[in-house]
Design a protein around this motif. Structure first.
Motif, PDB file in Angstrom:
ATOM      1  N   SER A  42       4.274   7.454  23.344  1.00 15.14           N
ATOM      2  CA  SER A  42       3.273   9.518  23.090  1.00 15.14           C
ATOM      3  C   SER A  42       2.590   9.372  22.400  1.00 15.14           C
ATOM      4  O   SER A  42       2.120   7.660  21.328  1.00 15.14           O
ATOM      5  CB  SER A  42       4.924  10.021  22.207  1.00 15.14           C
ATOM      6  OG  SER A  42       4.919   9.148  20.534  1.00 15.14           O
ATOM      7  N   GLU A  43       2.064   9.899  21.941  1.00  9.75           N
ATOM      8  CA  GLU A  43       0.456  10.318  21.038  1.00  9.75           C
ATOM      9  C   GLU A  43       1.029  10.325  19.914  1.00  9.75           C
ATOM     10  O   GLU A  43      -0.280   8.418  18.952  1.00  9.75           O
ATOM     11  CB  GLU A  43      -0.825  11.442  21.052  1.00  9.75           C
ATOM     12  CG  GLU A  43      -1.501  11.654  22.167  1.00  9.75           C
ATOM     13  CD  GLU A  43      -1.962  13.052  22.312  1.00  9.75           C
ATOM     14  OE1 GLU A  43      -2.271  13.607  21.198  1.00  9.75           O
ATOM     15  OE2 GLU A  43      -2.346  13.662  22.981  1.00  9.75           O
ATOM     16  N   SER A  73       1.041   5.888  19.686  1.00  9.45           N
ATOM     17  CA  SER A  73       0.271   5.296  20.041  1.00  9.45           C
ATOM     18  C   SER A  73      -0.262   4.679  18.974  1.00  9.45           C
ATOM     19  O   SER A  73      -1.244   3.998  18.503  1.00  9.45           O
ATOM     20  CB  SER A  73      -1.176   6.258  21.469  1.00  9.45           C
ATOM     21  OG  SER A  73      -1.474   5.414  21.452  1.00  9.45           O
ATOM     22  N   ALA A  74      -0.944   5.734  17.565  1.00 15.78           N
ATOM     23  CA  ALA A  74      -1.020   6.791  17.371  1.00 15.78           C
ATOM     24  C   ALA A  74      -0.928   5.353  15.948  1.00 15.78           C
ATOM     25  O   ALA A  74      -1.921   4.632  15.256  1.00 15.78           O
ATOM     26  CB  ALA A  74      -2.054   7.573  16.523  1.00 15.78           C
ATOM     27  N   GLY A  99      -6.874   8.926  13.739  1.00 12.66           N
ATOM     28  CA  GLY A  99      -7.233   9.723  15.166  1.00 12.66           C
ATOM     29  C   GLY A  99      -6.645   8.827  16.326  1.00 12.66           C
ATOM     30  O   GLY A  99      -7.338   8.527  17.400  1.00 12.66           O
ATOM     31  N   GLY A 130       2.654   8.648  28.977  1.00 10.00           N
ATOM     32  CA  GLY A 130       1.368   8.713  28.079  1.00 10.00           C
ATOM     33  C   GLY A 130       1.645   7.102  28.274  1.00 10.00           C
ATOM     34  O   GLY A 130       1.970   6.102  28.933  1.00 10.00           O
ATOM     35  N   SER A 131       0.523   6.409  27.331  1.00 11.40           N
ATOM     36  CA  SER A 131       0.494   4.692  28.236  1.00 11.40           C
ATOM     37  C   SER A 131       1.101   3.811  27.248  1.00 11.40           C
ATOM     38  O   SER A 131       2.195   3.863  26.777  1.00 11.40           O
ATOM     39  CB  SER A 131      -0.945   4.331  26.675  1.00 11.40           C
ATOM     40  OG  SER A 131      -0.863   2.606  26.573  1.00 11.40           O
ATOM     41  N   SER A 174      -5.921   5.609  18.728  1.00 12.03           N
ATOM     42  CA  SER A 174      -5.338   4.661  19.921  1.00 12.03           C
ATOM     43  C   SER A 174      -5.104   3.111  20.147  1.00 12.03           C
ATOM     44  O   SER A 174      -5.558   2.725  20.265  1.00 12.03           O
ATOM     45  CB  SER A 174      -5.793   5.671  20.831  1.00 12.03           C
ATOM     46  OG  SER A 174      -5.831   7.048  21.197  1.00 12.03           O
ATOM     47  N   SER A 180       6.872   9.769  25.968  1.00 13.34           N
ATOM     48  CA  SER A 180       6.235   9.888  26.470  1.00 13.34           C
ATOM     49  C   SER A 180       5.793   9.831  27.531  1.00 13.34           C
ATOM     50  O   SER A 180       5.190   8.659  27.651  1.00 13.34           O
ATOM     51  CB  SER A 180       4.120  10.344  26.216  1.00 13.34           C
ATOM     52  OG  SER A 180       3.830  11.241  27.145  1.00 13.34           O
ATOM     53  N   SER A 183       2.345  13.681  10.329  1.00 13.41           N
ATOM     54  CA  SER A 183       3.242  13.855  11.591  1.00 13.41           C
ATOM     55  C   SER A 183       3.886  14.768  11.534  1.00 13.41           C
ATOM     56  O   SER A 183       4.380  15.097  12.691  1.00 13.41           O
ATOM     57  CB  SER A 183       3.090  12.630  12.067  1.00 13.41           C
ATOM     58  OG  SER A 183       4.501  11.899  11.746  1.00 13.41           O
TER      59      SER A 183
END
Ligand code: GLU
Ligand code: MG
Length: 437
Positions: A254-255, A258-259, A354, A249-250, A356, A246, A117
């Motif tokens: 950030s992505e 989340s991951a 990948g 973002g949820s 979420s 983010s 990452s």
């Protein structure tokens, strides 16, 4: 007075979550930074009760424990014995990282995260501990009198934290009887786990210097609350720019976050044996103790295994820096290095797969029935060490994060500990652990 030679202790935080090592005269430091001290492979099977579990190494083999010049804790406590140690790395005689060195395992996990990452981990460990003083101080949850009773100890501890170069955040009289909590600021990578070790040792030493005895044991008494270790995590890039938040973002994740969170939740059952590794850890991980009982993500919820924490900053740059997630299913029976390695491996697995994160839960999950939990992908965490150990060793993904043979050695280590406590009732078991952590 008899003359004294100042000594430096070189330490490893081992599978038992104990800090062990050897001391050498301080004027040998330069030599020891190169050559270390001798170490024995079978030491890895010394459990938290000084029993030696079955070891694949027997009486054979030699290793080196090499002090890290940058991981030093040195504090003097007036007329009381001070503390001076370096965290070290266990290596083979050829200088290769040894497969069972928890600090080495954490370095591998952090490298894997970075490779997957580009992120580096910042982590801050929040520790709860209790003083063993009698009679227990009651009715003083967050109380000023409860705090004032130990103001001197708290002030000494905070000074010691600054003296070793860490950043004190806050200290308080926690909810439980004689329970206190000490919080420090985030540190980068391995240093975060080194800092957690230092906090524990500084607390023991400070309490001792004040005529008290501190314990970080996961739970002293099932009538009361436990002593948690909460690990706050955020990410930065190589330039130190924040990657955790983010705005769209949820729940602000950030992505990447989340991951990572999704990976931790997916593999939580499998890593629990490494982050909550004592027999009594499971008396703490029960609903309504504000610890962690389900594999849930919570938004500002203190009953979540993984919590999205509130931010107090207002400007966007500070929000992005402050935003963090908190792993709550850990305790001080775990080596901070091994616990963090397991969490980082699980989170990185989430990034590589990948994944979420699910929507955060916002209710009391202990009220949901089995069907409702299942529908939402929620599981009650394992309720015994045996069960969680099984979920680790039978998970091919989780065991693949560690060197060959690691899971078997860890299993033997913990099974020996389980056997030692098998005939004890919970109170007796708590007493036994209180003597070791
Ligand atoms: N004592 C609780 C635990 O065992 C944590 C309480 C809190 O600080 O939220 O994790
Ligand atoms: Mg607390």
């Amino acid at each position: 007075m008899m003359p004294k030679t100042p000594l430096i202790f070189v330490a490893t935080s081992d599978l038992a979550g104990k800090l062990r090592g050897k001391a050498f005269p301080a004027d040998q430091l330069n030599k020891r930074l190169q050559r270390g001290v001798g170490w024995t492979p079978t030491n890895v099977q010394i459990n938290c009760f000084d029993g030696i579990a079955e070891s694949p190494f027997g009486a054979l083999g030699d290793l080196l424990l090499i002090p890290d010049a940058t991981a030093e804790a040195k504090v003097e406590f007036g007329e009381h014995p001070g503390l001076h140690f370096h965290m070290g790395d266990i290596v083979t005689l050829e200088g290769e990282p040894w497969d069972f060195c928890t600090r080495g395992l954490l370095k591998v996990a952090l490298e894997r995260l970075h490779k997957a990452s580009g992120a580096r981990l910042l982590a801050a460990f929040e520790h709860e501990f209790q003083l063993k003083r009698e009679p227990p101080l009651s009715n003083e949850a967050y109380g000023h009198r409860g705090f004032s009773l130990q103001r001197d100890l708290c002030e000494t501890l905070i000074a010691a934290i600054s003296q070793v170069g860490l950043k004190p955040d806050s200290i308080m009289k926690e909810y439980g009887a004689n329970q206190y909590e000490v919080v420090i600021g985030p540190e980068l990578g391995v240093r975060a786990a080194d800092a957690a070790v230092m906090i524990r040792e500084l607390t023991y030493a400070t309490a001792h210097a004040h005529g008290e005895q501190a314990t970080f044991t996961p739970i002293r008494n099932v009538e009361g609350v436990g002593n948690g270790v909460h690990i706050h995590m955020s990410f930065v890039d190589d330039k130190g720019e924040p990657l955790t938040y983010s705005a769209d973002g949820s729940s602000g994740m950030s992505e990447l976050t989340s991951a990572f969170a999704a990976g931790v939740l997916k593999y939580l059952e499998a890593i629990l044996a490494l982050t909550a590794p004592s027999v009594i850890s499971y008396a703490r991980l029960t609903p309504h103790r504000w610890s962690a009982a389900f594999n849930n993500l919570g938004f500002r919820d203190r009953e979540a295994s993984l919590r999205i924490c509130p931010v107090t900053a207002k400007d966007p740059v500070s929000v992005a820096r402050q935003f963090n997630i908190e792993y709550r299913a850990a305790d001080a029976a775990a080596s901070p290095h091994l616990a963090l390695a397991a969490i980082v491996m699980a989170g990185t697995q989430g990034i590589e797969e990948g994944l979420s994160a699910p929507l955060p839960t916002e209710e009391d999950l202990s009220l949901l029935n089995a069907a409702e939990l299942k529908k939402r992908g929620l599981v009650r965490l394992p309720q015994t060490l045996e069960e969680s150990l099984d979920l680790f060793v039978t998970n091919p993904v989780a065991t693949s994060w560690f060197p060959d043979g690691f899971a078997e050695v860890y299993q033997a280590h913990k099974q020996f500990e389980i056997a030692k406590t098998a005939d004890l009732d919970t109170d007796a078991c708590c007493c036994l652990y209180e003597e070791t952590y």
